[in-house]
Design a protein around this motif. Structure first.
Motif, PDB file in Angstrom:
ATOM      1  N   SER A 260      36.640  25.352  49.759  1.00  0.00           N
ATOM      2  CA  SER A 260      36.163  24.740  50.950  1.00  0.00           C
ATOM      3  C   SER A 260      35.144  25.880  51.815  1.00  0.00           C
ATOM      4  O   SER A 260      34.962  25.664  52.820  1.00  0.00           O
ATOM      5  N   PHE A 261      35.191  27.215  51.297  1.00  0.00           N
ATOM      6  CA  PHE A 261      34.177  27.879  51.924  1.00  0.00           C
ATOM      7  C   PHE A 261      33.071  28.381  51.069  1.00  0.00           C
ATOM      8  O   PHE A 261      32.990  28.317  49.960  1.00  0.00           O
ATOM      9  N   SER A 262      31.916  28.782  52.022  1.00  0.00           N
ATOM     10  CA  SER A 262      30.638  28.646  51.131  1.00  0.00           C
ATOM     11  C   SER A 262      30.722  29.923  50.316  1.00  0.00           C
ATOM     12  O   SER A 262      29.937  29.863  49.039  1.00  0.00           O
ATOM     13  N   PHE A 263      31.263  31.016  50.693  1.00  0.00           N
ATOM     14  CA  PHE A 263      31.257  32.111  49.941  1.00  0.00           C
ATOM     15  C   PHE A 263      32.055  32.078  48.451  1.00  0.00           C
ATOM     16  O   PHE A 263      31.563  32.701  47.546  1.00  0.00           O
ATOM     17  N   LEU A 264      33.077  31.125  48.713  1.00  0.00           N
ATOM     18  CA  LEU A 264      33.872  30.927  47.311  1.00  0.00           C
ATOM     19  C   LEU A 264      33.027  30.061  46.405  1.00  0.00           C
ATOM     20  O   LEU A 264      32.866  30.266  45.371  1.00  0.00           O
ATOM     21  N   LEU A 265      31.877  28.984  46.974  1.00  0.00           N
ATOM     22  CA  LEU A 265      31.258  28.172  46.112  1.00  0.00           C
ATOM     23  C   LEU A 265      30.251  29.203  45.509  1.00  0.00           C
ATOM     24  O   LEU A 265      29.777  29.019  44.343  1.00  0.00           O
ATOM     25  N   ALA A 266      29.893  29.952  46.431  1.00  0.00           N
ATOM     26  CA  ALA A 266      28.686  31.050  45.852  1.00  0.00           C
ATOM     27  C   ALA A 266      29.406  32.073  44.766  1.00  0.00           C
ATOM     28  O   ALA A 266      28.554  32.160  43.666  1.00  0.00           O
ATOM     29  N   GLY A 267      30.618  32.260  44.741  1.00  0.00           N
ATOM     30  CA  GLY A 267      31.158  33.260  43.934  1.00  0.00           C
ATOM     31  C   GLY A 267      31.396  32.372  42.472  1.00  0.00           C
ATOM     32  O   GLY A 267      31.219  32.901  41.677  1.00  0.00           O
ATOM     33  N   LEU A 268      31.745  31.139  42.901  1.00  0.00           N
ATOM     34  CA  LEU A 268      31.932  30.140  41.568  1.00  0.00           C
ATOM     35  C   LEU A 268      30.640  30.071  40.928  1.00  0.00           C
ATOM     36  O   LEU A 268      30.724  30.065  39.629  1.00  0.00           O
ATOM     37  N   GLY A 269      29.713  29.912  41.789  1.00  0.00           N
ATOM     38  CA  GLY A 269      28.132  29.403  41.084  1.00  0.00           C
ATOM     39  C   GLY A 269      27.772  30.693  40.309  1.00  0.00           C
ATOM     40  O   GLY A 269      27.307  30.583  39.269  1.00  0.00           O
ATOM     41  N   PHE A 270      28.203  32.030  40.747  1.00  0.00           N
ATOM     42  CA  PHE A 270      27.754  33.155  40.050  1.00  0.00           C
ATOM     43  C   PHE A 270      28.501  33.285  38.873  1.00  0.00           C
ATOM     44  O   PHE A 270      28.158  33.722  37.681  1.00  0.00           O
ATOM     45  N   LEU A 271      29.862  33.189  38.695  1.00  0.00           N
ATOM     46  CA  LEU A 271      30.896  32.931  37.572  1.00  0.00           C
ATOM     47  C   LEU A 271      30.135  32.036  36.622  1.00  0.00           C
ATOM     48  O   LEU A 271      30.048  32.277  35.247  1.00  0.00           O
ATOM     49  N   PHE A 272      29.860  30.794  37.187  1.00  0.00           N
ATOM     50  CA  PHE A 272      29.223  29.897  35.815  1.00  0.00           C
ATOM     51  C   PHE A 272      28.004  30.555  35.618  1.00  0.00           C
ATOM     52  O   PHE A 272      27.707  30.093  34.394  1.00  0.00           O
ATOM     53  N   GLY A 273      27.052  31.105  36.307  1.00  0.00           N
ATOM     54  CA  GLY A 273      25.876  31.652  35.679  1.00  0.00           C
ATOM     55  C   GLY A 273      26.237  32.795  34.675  1.00  0.00           C
ATOM     56  O   GLY A 273      25.610  32.945  33.652  1.00  0.00           O
TER      57      GLY A 273
END
Length: 403
Positions: free
Chosen positions: A307-320
């Motif tokens: 629910s937080f933008s920094f968590l979404l970005a962190g998950l995006g980085f992990l998926f990368g």
């Protein structure tokens, strides 16, 4: 014994690199700038010149249409005459395709240009990837790293291309944008004659008596597993890029937040591909795929609940990080498993299946999201990637047992 320093490990990694890869990256970066920039130019032209969002979608999709239909035949062509000639011929096709809207900037010509450029670039990258299979490496794992580095060049040009054409369109118009892209491909063609590109041809006396790769794959459980996993790599990649904006729209996230998540994904792929020469020395392809698919499943299970933008970005980085090792590992497994002299045909089948997923996947995702929302799509992809991780583990156990 003192632990080795990261700098010394990097020095050893560079010492193992085949110098030809840098020539290949240089040509590929210039070629890919036109692909990424051309898609943006074609879509914007359709939107700004009487076209609708549907027309823009057609212009964008046409870049992948011919590769989805013809990649297998393109691979056979590469096996027959060698990747070097195919790469240069493909650049000529792209120059012709980009010159058409420079001379006649109308919507039907944009569509023809998109199809030609997509075919040219798809063939070029297929030949470039196959050419890595002809390179000599002291350690087989180094080949995975070099495939990753080749795609690393594409990651860089994916940023440069849209930025460049956006500036040219704003200042000089669409015609000049396509003309600029044509000149860049011409530069790529000139560079290809100034550097040594790897080459190789099929030995007609080798292989499996001309048996179709499609038949070989579907009668060989080991090969079939590799190709099915290749499809799940494309499925997860397209699922992330398509569904993150859908999820963001559902929840009212700003365009900046969505862009930040997608950028974090790009940073992750860039970082892991840069490290692939080192990573591939310590983990086999099957091990990397098992870990990659497992991490991908975890990311897709968590994304709908962040629910937080920094968590979404962190998950995006992990998926990368997870996604960046998928395609190089799959390609190297294909090159090693193919009958002698059929690397191009094998890679072409993978490209055809991947492009098919790219054409159909977003439609399926969008249909499910329209009926039930974005969350079920993420959970479905997470389940598929969990099964893929389990299958990759089976592949690892089989490879150990047969070693």
């Amino acid at each position: 014994m003192l632990p080795s320093r990261p700098g010394s490990a990097l020095t050893r990694a560079f010492a193992r690199v085949n110098p030809q890869i840098f020539s290949l990256i240089a040509v590929s970066v210039l070629a890919h700038v036109t692909m990424s920039g051309g898609r943006v130019s074609a879509s914007l032209f359709a939107l700004q010149h009487g076209g609708s969002g549907f027309s823009a979608g057609i212009a964008y999709s046409l870049y992948g249409l011919l590769p989805a239909l013809l990649s297998l035949h393109m691979g056979r062509w590469i096996d027959r005459i060698g990747p070097r000639i195919v790469m240069r011929s493909s650049l000529v096709v792209m120059i012709f395709g980009l010159s058409l809207p420079y001379l006649w900037p109308i919507l039907p010509v944009i569509f023809v240009s998109a199809a030609l450029c997509g075919f040219g670039f798809g063939t070029y990258m297929l030949a470039a990837n196959v050419s890595v299979s002809y390179m000599a490496f002291k350690h087989e794992g180094d080949r995975i790293g070099m495939i990753g580095w080749l795609q690393l060049g594409n990651s860089v040009s994916s940023v440069v291309g849209p930025t460049l054409v956006g500036a040219v369109i704003d200042n000089h118009g669409f015609s000049q944008a396509f003309g600029t892209l044509a000149l860049i491909v011409l530069g790529s063609l000139v560079v290809s004659y100034r550097v040594h590109l790897p080459d190789g041809t099929r030995d007609a006396n080798r292989g499996e008596g001309g048996q179709s790769i499609v038949r070989t794959v579907f009668t060989n459980p080991r090969l079939l597993r590799i190709y099915l996993l290749a499809m799940t790599v494309s499925l997860s990649w397209d699922g992330f890029n398509f569904m993150v904006p859908v999820l963001g729209h559902e929840r009212g996230y700003s365009a900046t937040t969505i862009g930040m998540v997608l950028s974090a994904f790009a940073v992750g792929t860039f970082g892991i591909r840069a490290a692939l020469p080192w990573l591939s020395r310590h983990l086999s392809e099957w091990r990397m795929l098992c870990l990659s698919f497992g991490l991908t499943a975890l990311v897709f299970f968590l994304l709908p609940f962040a629910s937080f933008s920094f968590l979404l970005a962190g998950l995006g980085f992990l998926f990368g990080l997870a996604a960046g090792v998928g395609q190089p590992s799959i390609l190297n497994l294909i090159y090693r498993a193919m009958p002698a002299g059929k690397a191009g045909e094998g890679a072409g089948l993978r490209a055809m299946m991947g492009n098919f997923m790219g054409l159909t996947g977003p439609t399926v995702y969008g249909s499910i999201a329209a009926l039930f929302g974005a969350v079920p799509v993420f959970l479905l992809i997470g389940c598929i990637m969990s099964i893929s991780s389990w299958q990759a583990h089976h592949g690892y156990r089989s490879s150990v047992a047969s070693a």
